[in-house]
Design a protein around this motif. Structure first.
Motif, PDB file in Angstrom:
ATOM      1  N   LYS A  69      -7.850  -9.988  15.211  1.00 49.25           N
ATOM      2  CA  LYS A  69      -8.786  -9.581  13.842  1.00 49.25           C
ATOM      3  C   LYS A  69     -10.137  -9.342  14.369  1.00 49.25           C
ATOM      4  O   LYS A  69     -10.931  -8.467  13.815  1.00 49.25           O
ATOM      5  N   ASP A  70     -10.554 -10.192  15.569  1.00 49.82           N
ATOM      6  CA  ASP A  70     -11.797 -10.085  16.169  1.00 49.82           C
ATOM      7  C   ASP A  70     -11.891  -8.591  16.895  1.00 49.82           C
ATOM      8  O   ASP A  70     -12.669  -8.013  16.735  1.00 49.82           O
ATOM      9  N   VAL A  87      -9.944   7.792  10.233  1.00 52.55           N
ATOM     10  CA  VAL A  87      -9.593   7.274  11.366  1.00 52.55           C
ATOM     11  C   VAL A  87      -8.081   6.753  11.618  1.00 52.55           C
ATOM     12  O   VAL A  87      -7.544   6.175  10.630  1.00 52.55           O
ATOM     13  N   SER A  88      -7.513   7.213  12.550  1.00 49.59           N
ATOM     14  CA  SER A  88      -6.104   6.551  12.919  1.00 49.59           C
ATOM     15  C   SER A  88      -6.202   5.338  14.045  1.00 49.59           C
ATOM     16  O   SER A  88      -6.724   5.517  14.912  1.00 49.59           O
ATOM     17  N   LEU A  89      -5.546   4.315  13.692  1.00 41.35           N
ATOM     18  CA  LEU A  89      -5.490   3.213  14.416  1.00 41.35           C
ATOM     19  C   LEU A  89      -4.197   2.913  15.143  1.00 41.35           C
ATOM     20  O   LEU A  89      -3.092   2.662  14.206  1.00 41.35           O
ATOM     21  N   ASP A  90      -4.096   2.953  16.289  1.00 39.79           N
ATOM     22  CA  ASP A  90      -2.945   2.693  16.907  1.00 39.79           C
ATOM     23  C   ASP A  90      -2.495   1.417  17.067  1.00 39.79           C
ATOM     24  O   ASP A  90      -3.106   0.548  17.843  1.00 39.79           O
ATOM     25  N   ILE A  91      -1.405   0.868  16.313  1.00 37.98           N
ATOM     26  CA  ILE A  91      -1.189  -0.598  16.408  1.00 37.98           C
ATOM     27  C   ILE A  91       0.015  -1.091  17.344  1.00 37.98           C
ATOM     28  O   ILE A  91       0.464  -2.029  17.259  1.00 37.98           O
ATOM     29  N   GLU A 105      -3.432  -9.451   9.918  1.00 38.99           N
ATOM     30  CA  GLU A 105      -4.477  -9.577  10.873  1.00 38.99           C
ATOM     31  C   GLU A 105      -5.326  -8.408  11.129  1.00 38.99           C
ATOM     32  O   GLU A 105      -6.309  -8.539  10.864  1.00 38.99           O
ATOM     33  N   ILE A 106      -4.612  -7.411  11.528  1.00 42.30           N
ATOM     34  CA  ILE A 106      -5.228  -5.881  11.503  1.00 42.30           C
ATOM     35  C   ILE A 106      -5.877  -5.701  10.284  1.00 42.30           C
ATOM     36  O   ILE A 106      -7.184  -5.076  10.396  1.00 42.30           O
ATOM     37  N   GLU A 141       8.253   0.894   8.681  1.00 46.62           N
ATOM     38  CA  GLU A 141       7.196   1.344   7.872  1.00 46.62           C
ATOM     39  C   GLU A 141       7.252   0.532   6.452  1.00 46.62           C
ATOM     40  O   GLU A 141       6.017  -0.107   6.102  1.00 46.62           O
ATOM     41  N   GLU A 142       8.106   0.274   5.689  1.00 56.85           N
ATOM     42  CA  GLU A 142       8.264  -0.488   4.598  1.00 56.85           C
ATOM     43  C   GLU A 142       7.546  -1.934   4.635  1.00 56.85           C
ATOM     44  O   GLU A 142       6.861  -2.325   3.748  1.00 56.85           O
ATOM     45  N   SER A 143       7.989  -2.715   5.726  1.00 57.59           N
ATOM     46  CA  SER A 143       7.516  -3.954   5.982  1.00 57.59           C
ATOM     47  C   SER A 143       6.139  -3.859   6.312  1.00 57.59           C
ATOM     48  O   SER A 143       5.440  -4.791   5.876  1.00 57.59           O
ATOM     49  N   ILE A 144       5.581  -2.726   7.148  1.00 62.47           N
ATOM     50  CA  ILE A 144       4.203  -2.841   7.487  1.00 62.47           C
ATOM     51  C   ILE A 144       3.323  -2.369   6.017  1.00 62.47           C
ATOM     52  O   ILE A 144       2.298  -3.050   5.839  1.00 62.47           O
ATOM     53  N   MET A 145       3.870  -1.523   5.290  1.00 65.66           N
ATOM     54  CA  MET A 145       3.162  -1.353   3.850  1.00 65.66           C
ATOM     55  C   MET A 145       2.888  -2.486   3.232  1.00 65.66           C
ATOM     56  O   MET A 145       1.983  -2.914   2.727  1.00 65.66           O
ATOM     57  N   GLU A 146       3.995  -3.436   3.218  1.00 64.63           N
ATOM     58  CA  GLU A 146       3.973  -4.801   2.330  1.00 64.63           C
ATOM     59  C   GLU A 146       3.073  -5.756   3.290  1.00 64.63           C
ATOM     60  O   GLU A 146       2.376  -6.366   2.620  1.00 64.63           O
ATOM     61  N   GLU A 147       2.931  -5.651   4.534  1.00 67.57           N
ATOM     62  CA  GLU A 147       2.022  -6.459   5.047  1.00 67.57           C
ATOM     63  C   GLU A 147       0.679  -6.151   4.964  1.00 67.57           C
ATOM     64  O   GLU A 147      -0.159  -6.859   4.829  1.00 67.57           O
ATOM     65  N   ILE A 148       0.269  -4.470   4.484  1.00 69.71           N
ATOM     66  CA  ILE A 148      -0.984  -4.013   4.335  1.00 69.71           C
ATOM     67  C   ILE A 148      -1.470  -4.697   3.167  1.00 69.71           C
ATOM     68  O   ILE A 148      -2.498  -5.223   2.864  1.00 69.71           O
ATOM     69  N   LYS A 149      -0.609  -4.601   2.370  1.00 68.16           N
ATOM     70  CA  LYS A 149      -0.830  -5.037   0.777  1.00 68.16           C
ATOM     71  C   LYS A 149      -1.121  -6.550   0.824  1.00 68.16           C
ATOM     72  O   LYS A 149      -2.301  -7.133   0.167  1.00 68.16           O
ATOM     73  N   LEU A 150      -0.272  -7.410   1.551  1.00 69.16           N
ATOM     74  CA  LEU A 150      -0.725  -8.935   1.659  1.00 69.16           C
ATOM     75  C   LEU A 150      -1.908  -8.881   2.228  1.00 69.16           C
ATOM     76  O   LEU A 150      -2.685  -9.806   1.693  1.00 69.16           O
ATOM     77  N   GLY A 151      -2.182  -8.343   3.524  1.00 68.88           N
ATOM     78  CA  GLY A 151      -3.367  -8.651   4.080  1.00 68.88           C
ATOM     79  C   GLY A 151      -4.762  -8.048   3.380  1.00 68.88           C
ATOM     80  O   GLY A 151      -5.639  -8.939   3.422  1.00 68.88           O
TER      81      GLY A 151
END
Length: 474
Positions: A69-70, A87-91, A105-106, A141-151
């Motif tokens: 996060k930091d 901006v694109s963020l390479d995770i 966290e991201i 991608e689907e799991s990441i989208m869900e985590e984006i929503k939760l975060g």
């Protein structure tokens, strides 16, 4: 806006590199000049004319989940220097090392790193950014989208708490605070009930009312109910101190401390933020938020040192310091939680004592508890949130410090052990209920941010830890 797109070409890209990573992963031109230490960066124009900001993570062995996060907040703040909106963020670096939960966290790093209190400057424009996550497998991608929503929902809860604490006292009286929370409840699907001063008096909440009656802005008892686990009889009460203006009363604060008196409702704000995030993410839990909201001012109605007052629990209190008002209102709120909301567990959270800052500084909050199992659950929660807490000891000699000669209890102890005796005052009202007390006086506000995901002012302390207490997903 945060979304995923592995193929979108943005005007700016951010990539993360470990200090001990193979140098061949970097363009030849920057291998010799970029040391890749933690929180260092170097911009570079790649062959396809896309500018890339390489950000150092330091040594792999010293990096941790806690730092995600930091470092993301540090990285995302750099885009402000270049006035770039897309901006694109390479995770990929984080996904290789940690499970899919690192995505939330991201997201917190992005949203909290860009946070600024809007304030009341009519000429200031609100900047908007489009952040695209890249560097993931298409099957994820689907799991990441869900985590984006939760975060995002958790970040919104933290931001909600920050905005409440940052709001000037004249624009956040107890009545206005209650109205704002009621509006939040409609958005998040949380039942909010607000009780006025007549109810407070008729319910014998004398300790609470004694503090609040000193102001022309009357007190309000704000109750948030999020009861979404019918299979369980457990109800956890989150009780947050809601003093929207704290002058100290007749034990007037020194002038140097007056600037921060609007933030003495940081505990109440944290309760609001946590319940908002729980509701938005539809977490299965039974949680009741209770916020005694009032102002501690000076008037002919104000209580004074030496007064003896009653409480909803029927215990009498000798007041020796009118600036120790938070524990008075929390005492009645805790009793309300047990008697009226049938709470089976209680967490109270408050910007309660300067003593906690003297003991453990501005990065760590204090904890007292009467139940080891409940504390174990909370410890697991704050290990996920990456907030820092320290448990204080409880001994009989500490309880002896708040015994009164003329009442059941007095509201201050000695000139030492202030964090402990303040918490133990509240303990006198929890009966046998499993209880945790959080003193966030040091962590709720920063003048100079300690972490990149903080901004000057309110931090939203406590929101994420209380959230993860109920979100048990690994």
């Amino acid at each position: 806006m945060i979304s995923v797109d592995n193929f979108k070409k943005c005007a700016f890209k951010i990539a993360f590199v470990y200090e001990d990573e193979d140098m061949n992963t970097l363009p030849l031109n920057i291998r010799k000049i970029f040391n890749k230490k933690y929180k260092t960066n170097i911009p570079f124009i790649e062959e396809n004319n896309v500018p890339v900001l390489y950000v150092g993570l330091g040594e792999r062995s010293k990096f941790s989940f806690k730092k995600i996060k930091d470092i993301v907040a540090y990285s995302i703040k750099q885009i402000e220097k270049y006035s770039i909106e897309d901006v694109s963020l390479d995770i990929s670096t984080f996904l290789k090392e940690y499970d899919i939960r690192c995505v939330s966290e991201i997201v917190l790093g992005v949203k909290l790193g860009l946070y600024k209190f809007k304030g009341y400057n009519t000429s200031k424009k609100q900047e908007k950014y489009n952040i695209f996550f890249q560097g993931y497998e298409s099957c994820d991608e689907e799991s990441i989208m869900e985590e984006i929503k939760l975060g995002s929902n958790i970040a919104e809860g933290v931001i909600l708490a920050r905005d409440l604490v940052n709001t000037p006292a004249n624009m956040l009286t107890p009545i206005i605070m209650a109205e704002k929370i009621a509006d939040m409840g409609k958005v998040a699907g949380v039942t909010v009930e607000v009780f006025d001063e007549n109810y407070i008096m008729n319910t014998c909440m004398e300790a609470f009312y004694t503090v609040g009656k000193s102001s022309g802005n009357p007190p309000r008892l704000i109750v948030l109910r999020y009861l979404q686990d019918p299979s369980s009889k457990d109800i956890t009460a989150l009780v947050g101190k809601g003093v929207t203006c704290d002058t100290g009363g007749y034990c007037l604060k020194p002038s140097g401390s007056m600037e921060g008196i609007k933030g003495d409702m940081g505990g109440g704000a944290a309760v609001v933020g946590a319940i908002y995030s729980l509701a938005k993410n539809k977490i299965k839990a039974n949680v009741v938020g209770i916020i005694p909201a009032c102002e501690n001012r000076i008037s002919r109605e104000s209580f004074i040192p030496g007064d003896v007052i009653n409480s909803m629990a029927g215990k009498t209190i000798e007041v020796l310091n009118t600036d120790a008002e938070g524990r008075l209102i929390l005492a009645d709120a805790v009793t309300y939680a047990i008697q009226k909301e049938n709470a089976t567990k209680i967490i109270d959270i408050a910007t309660l004592t300067g003593a906690v800052v003297n003991a453990i500084g501005f990065s760590t909050a204090g904890v007292l508890t009467n139940n080891n199992e409940f504390f174990k659950e909370f410890k697991e929660a704050y290990s996920k949130s990456c907030e820092q807490y320290w448990r204080f000891p409880i001994c009989d000699e500490h309880r002896d410090m708040i015994k009164s000669d003329i009442a059941d209890i007095k509201n201050i102890g000695k000139s030492y052990c202030g964090t402990i005796t303040a918490g133990l005052f509240i303990e006198q009202f929890v009966e046998n209920t499993p209880w945790i007390h959080l003193d966030i006086a040091g962590t709720a506000w920063v003048d100079t941010p300690l972490y990149e995901y903080q901004a000057k002012g309110a931090t939203g302390a406590g929101v994420t830890s209380m959230y993860y207490l109920f979100d048990e997903k690994e």
